[in-house]
Design an enzyme around this catalytic site. Structure first.
Site, PDB file in Angstrom:
ATOM      1  N   SER A 100       1.662  -1.454  -7.228  1.00  0.00           N
ATOM      2  CA  SER A 100       1.265  -2.612  -8.050  1.00  0.00           C
ATOM      3  C   SER A 100       0.171  -3.450  -7.390  1.00  0.00           C
ATOM      4  O   SER A 100       0.420  -4.563  -6.956  1.00  0.00           O
ATOM      5  CB  SER A 100       2.479  -3.470  -8.416  1.00  0.00           C
ATOM      6  OG  SER A 100       3.388  -3.611  -7.351  1.00  0.00           O
TER       7      SER A 100
ATOM      8  N   LEU B 270       0.827  -1.203   0.000  1.00  0.00           N
ATOM      9  CA  LEU B 270       0.000   0.000   0.000  1.00  0.00           C
ATOM     10  C   LEU B 270       0.867   1.262   0.000  1.00  0.00           C
ATOM     11  O   LEU B 270       2.055   1.212   0.328  1.00  0.00           O
ATOM     12  CB  LEU B 270      -0.890   0.020   1.257  1.00  0.00           C
ATOM     13  CG  LEU B 270      -1.961  -1.063   1.342  1.00  0.00           C
ATOM     14  CD1 LEU B 270      -2.549  -1.109   2.748  1.00  0.00           C
ATOM     15  CD2 LEU B 270      -3.066  -0.792   0.319  1.00  0.00           C
TER      16      LEU B 270
END
Lengths: 304, 628
Positions: free
Chosen positions: B539, B466
């Site tokens: 990602s 995150l």
């Protein structure tokens, strides 16, 4: 190419879309043909086609499906256009079908050759081996036409199946077909009657004189004014009188009504069209009034 | 008289001025009052003619309807009138002094998804109807998703039948908030809500007197004002060649021009251009509009013809672009596909004809990545086929090279249709995500130096997690330690890459995927040179990280996925850039962990948590564990 910053006016955008369609057909079909009646939509279509291929001549012939019941002014106009532009004109005539016994003509008042056009149209397509046929139909004309694709697939019998239309996305048109089948192509799909008139004005396109106000002998019938011509059978009790009129559409002389109008110039016609409260076919075409689904049924038979 | 050739070059004030053209798509089911809404728009804007009205009044009376059923106006086919449903896309037209509108009226039922997709493909704006009593339904979400998938820039939610919920502001707010939450997962840039009653005409053309709490103006007002001029791509110059104009003249004068419709960007006489896929370069000599009007600058959607300074052979199917801004040229394409066929399913290995811009080619389906449930947006990665009205992500291989852009960048050059060669039917429509990572059209130039001749064996350390989980701090420490130990290492930080390599990308799902694809490709170059590429990127999607892994595997390069597993609460508490606060306030959209998902890795080589210590300590542990 007029522009407003990076915006096209709606007429230029419609013109670009039609030009794209003409070029697409010329590039992907072997034998296209353009249906030309001398009516305003086919005149605009022909004008757009000529613009699309400038400075080359249009790479396909015109075909007139001739009911034999024409307004003289329209035939004069047609022949003049052919002479002036050097375009090739093919005539497929209903009279030939009648003479050969392929179709039977209706008789009596209200008789019209309009329904017989379908046979002459399909015969013309077959005889000339057209694989694509441009028509001037517009989606705003009538409910069934609102569902038409730009590229409309027709089977070996020229029929239209509204439940099996090909999805048509972006500006990718699928014209693939087997031998004997053909595609009807409608470059004016997204034009309205008002767009057509505004474009005629913008491009100073010449039309047959009957589109503008003139004096004519007319017969009132079914809430319409029909032109009194040598083709129209007068029923008992019908009276003709002289009226100042113009035509909103041009079709078979026996079923194309005119409207009371003093509009003698394009600008006056546009004002009238913008203010009118009747659709052009509803006001002037007896053939579309036959039933709620009249047009849909005729399209399935192979008409436009 | 008619039109002598020179008279084709008319340019009058009427063509120059005029209205803008706005194409809109309407979605929603008959029960939501969609046909009534359109009927109302046409009726109140005086676009319905007396004979049409008389006809629907007559039919309504025959059917025993209590009022003139405006829906009859739009249901044109007999089966539709009999069943009271909309089967096919119908096109309607109306005008106001400001704009001409083309409405693609699309069916709402799931079995007609293909027709909605058809109608939505060219729309500038979509109106999705909601019945105020029922609120946000599965089909509402489906229509909104399809609108975003088809790249419609503007979305308007018409909350209808407000009269049946006593014009309640609470109910409207509830529906608006519920939908906005869902829409944050989609690619929607402009979202508007209007409370209406189509039946009574409130907020359609005229402002409702029953809802004084609503200050947003009626629906038609929005349709007239919404800004569409910036929706087109004026950056990437593209013109697919449609037709070659080459008149045979007896007088020996020569004309050769390439006709086509501008698909993006702008072209001017004098511009250097490149013709693809051949790669020949030339300069634009002249540009003509229809009928030979000289054009000083051409842009989409103008239909023009272009002559070039050099005698090069250009044919239909090629594309004219700029030397420094080219589309992708390739045979392997990654795309979302909507399947239209009742006759057969789309399966791996199936062959079709693909038509994209003016190119046609045979193509085969290489793989089905997943099938998407259009109602829940759930991805079924085990799907082996797509059947009628289903949507999925596929890769395909085309026999001929195609010139394309991502659909998000350009709807004209990023779209294609699939045709069944046996029946000639259009069986699918595709929106291109991008080229497949290993594009076989590009020849890989083998290097004279092999991996074992290099002083070090390279590889990639891929840190995922995150925002504010600590990836970047760990990455900085990794680079510092490796370089200090004499190993070539290079840090590729996601935020920094977005200033350069990926500065053209946003934060929608597709752009995120492209961000990751490019980063993976560059990382393999570093790794192949013998360096350690240290990638620090959120990602969030498992399949994209998997693709990064595959790109490395294909080049036989080591790939180490390191999951920085810091809980969301902790990341929010840190919030060094204040992004979480802004995302919570709705100022930042599609923020991972708030309104965009993060898919936790299940195959990471290493998982590190805040309990593992400082970034420096974690970096030491990573180097030790990976044996670097």
């Amino acid at each position: 190419m007029p522009q407003i910053g990076y915006e096209l006016s709606h007429l230029s955008a419609l013109e670009a879309e039609s030009v794209h369609i003409f070029r697409e057909v010329a590039a992907t079909f072997e034998r296209p043909g353009l249906l030309f009646s001398g009516g305003k939509d086919s005149v605009v279509m022909f004008h757009l086609a000529r613009k699309a291929f400038w400075p080359a001549p249009i790479p396909f012939p015109l075909m007139h499906v001739d009911t034999g019941h024409n307004f003289d002014e329209v035939i004069e106009y047609r022949d003049r256009v052919v002479a002036e532009t050097g375009v090739r004109l093919i005539v497929s005539s209903v009279q030939d079908d009648i003479d050969a016994g392929r179709v039977v003509e209706q008789t009596g008042p209200g008789a019209s050759r309009n329904r017989l056009q379908t046979a002459a149209l399909l015969r013309g397509i077959t005889e000339n081996r057209f694989d694509a046929v441009f028509g001037g139909a517009r989606r705003d004309e009538e409910k069934a036409r609102a569902k038409e694709r730009v590229f409309s697939f027709r089977d070996r019998f020229g029929a239209w199946d509204p439940r099996a239309q090909r999805p048509e996305l972006w500006n990718l048109y699928n014209g693939r077909h087997a031998k004997g089948e053909h595609i009807r192509v409608f470059p004016l799909s997204n034009w309205t009657e008002l767009d057509i008139w505004q474009y005629i004005e913008a491009e100073a396109i010449d039309l047959p004189s009957i589109y503008y106000a003139h004096q004519r002998e007319v017969v009132p019938r079914d809430g319409m004014l029909l032109a009194k011509t040598r083709f129209l059978e007068i029923a008992d009790g019908e009276r003709s009188h002289t009226e100042t009129v113009r035509f909103r559409t041009v079709g078979d002389a026996t079923c194309t009504g005119c409207v009371e109008s003093t509009a003698a110039t394009v600008a006056e016609v546009i004002d009238e069209v913008a203010a009118t409260r009747l659709t052009e076919r509803g006001a002037t075409r007896a053939d579309d009034r036959i039933s709620e689904s009249g047009m849909e049924d005729r399209k399935k038979e192979g008409y436009f | 008289m008619t039109i002598p050739a020179d008279r084709l070059r008319t340019e009058t004030a009427a063509l120059r001025g005029g209205k803008e053209l706005l194409r809109l798509a309407t979605a929603g089911s008959v029960d939501d009052g969609k046909s009534t809404l359109i009927g109302r728009l046409l009726y109140d804007s005086k676009s319905i003619f007396a004979d049409q009205m008389a006809s629907i009044e007559r039919t309504s009376a025959e059917r025993g309807d209590e009022y003139a059923n405006l829906a009859l106006l739009t249901d044109g086919l007999r089966a539709e009138r009999e069943q009271g449903i909309t089967i096919d896309v119908a096109y309607r037209y109306f005008s106001t002094p400001r704009r001409k509108f083309i409405i693609a009226d699309t069916p709402g039922h799931v079995q007609y998804t293909r027709n909605m997709v058809t109608g939505a493909s060219t729309a500038d704006l979509a109106i999705v109807l909601i019945d105020a009593r029922k609120g946000v339904l599965e089909q509402t979400r489906r229509h909104a998703f399809l609108s975003s998938l088809l790249g419609i820039p503007h979305l308007t939610l018409a909350v209808n039948k407000m009269d049946l919920v006593d014009w309640s502001q609470e109910r409207f707010d509830e529906i608006r908030d519920e939908f906005a939450t869902f829409a944050s997962k989609l690619n929607v840039t402009d979202l508007t809500f209007v409370p209406v009653s189509a039946l009574l005409g409130d907020n359609i053309v005229d402002t409702s007197v029953n809802m004084p709490w609503y200050h947003g103006g009626p629906l038609l007002d929005h349709l007239e004002r919404v800004h569409i001029a910036s929706d087109r791509n004026l950056i990437d110059a593209r013109m697919p060649v449609q037709y070659v104009i080459r008149p045979q003249r007896s007088d020996g004068s020569d004309h050769r021009s390439y006709a086509g419709t501008i698909a993006g960007g702008t072209f001017k006489p004098g511009d250097d251009v490149v013709v693809l896929p051949s790669g020949f370069g030339s300069t634009i000599e002249s540009i003509w509009g229809p009928g030979g009007v000289e054009v000083t600058e051409a842009f989409a959607p103008m239909a023009v013809s272009i002559s070039l300074a050099d005698e090069i052979d250009v044919a239909r199917g090629e594309m004219i672009a700029r030397p420094n801004n080219r589309p992708y040229v390739g045979r392997d394409i990654d795309a979302m596909v909507c399947w239209f066929s009742e006759d057969g399913e789309l399966r791996e290995g199936n062959r079709y004809v693909i038509a994209s811009t003016t190119t046609e080619s045979r193509a085969s389906i290489s793989s089905i990545a997943y099938r998407l449930d259009v109602n829940s947006l759930h991805r079924d990665e085990n799907a082996e086929s797509l059947s009628l009205n289903e949507i999925g992500r596929i890769t395909l291989h085309s026999q001929q090279p195609l010139m394309f852009d991502g659909y998000r960048r350009n709807r004209e050059t990023g779209s294609f249709i699939l045709v069944d060669e046996a029946t000639n039917k259009t069986v699918g429509a595709g929106m291109i995500t991008g080229p497949v990572a290993r594009d076989s059209n590009v020849v890989w130039h083998g290097s004279k130096v092999s991996a074992d001749q290099r002083p070090y064996r390279g590889g990639t350390i891929w840190l995922t997690g995150l925002s504010a989980s600590g990836k970047s701090s760990i990455a900085v420490e990794l680079e510092r330690r490796l370089v200090a130990a004499g190993r070539p290492a290079y840090l590729m930080d996601g935020d920094n890459l977005r200033h350069g390599l990926n500065s053209d990308l946003g934060f929608g799902d597709d752009d995120r995927r492209e961000n990751i694809r490019r980063t993976s490709e560059v990382a393999t170059l570093f790794a192949d040179s013998g360096a350690i590429a240290i990638v620090s990127l959120i990602s969030p999607f498992a399949d994209e990280r998997q693709r990064a892994r595959e790109i490395h595997a294909a080049r036989e390069l080591p790939f180490y996925e390191v999951f920085v597993d810091t809980p969301l609460e902790e990341c929010e508490r840190r919030d060094p850039k204040g992004l979480y606060a802004r995302a919570r306030a709705g100022e930042v959209k599609q923020f991972t962990g708030i309104d965009s998902p993060y898919e936790r890795p299940s195959t990471a080589e290493l998982v590190v948590t805040p309990a593992d210590g400082s970034p420096g300590e974690v970096a030491d542990a990573v180097i030790r564990n990976l044996g670097l």
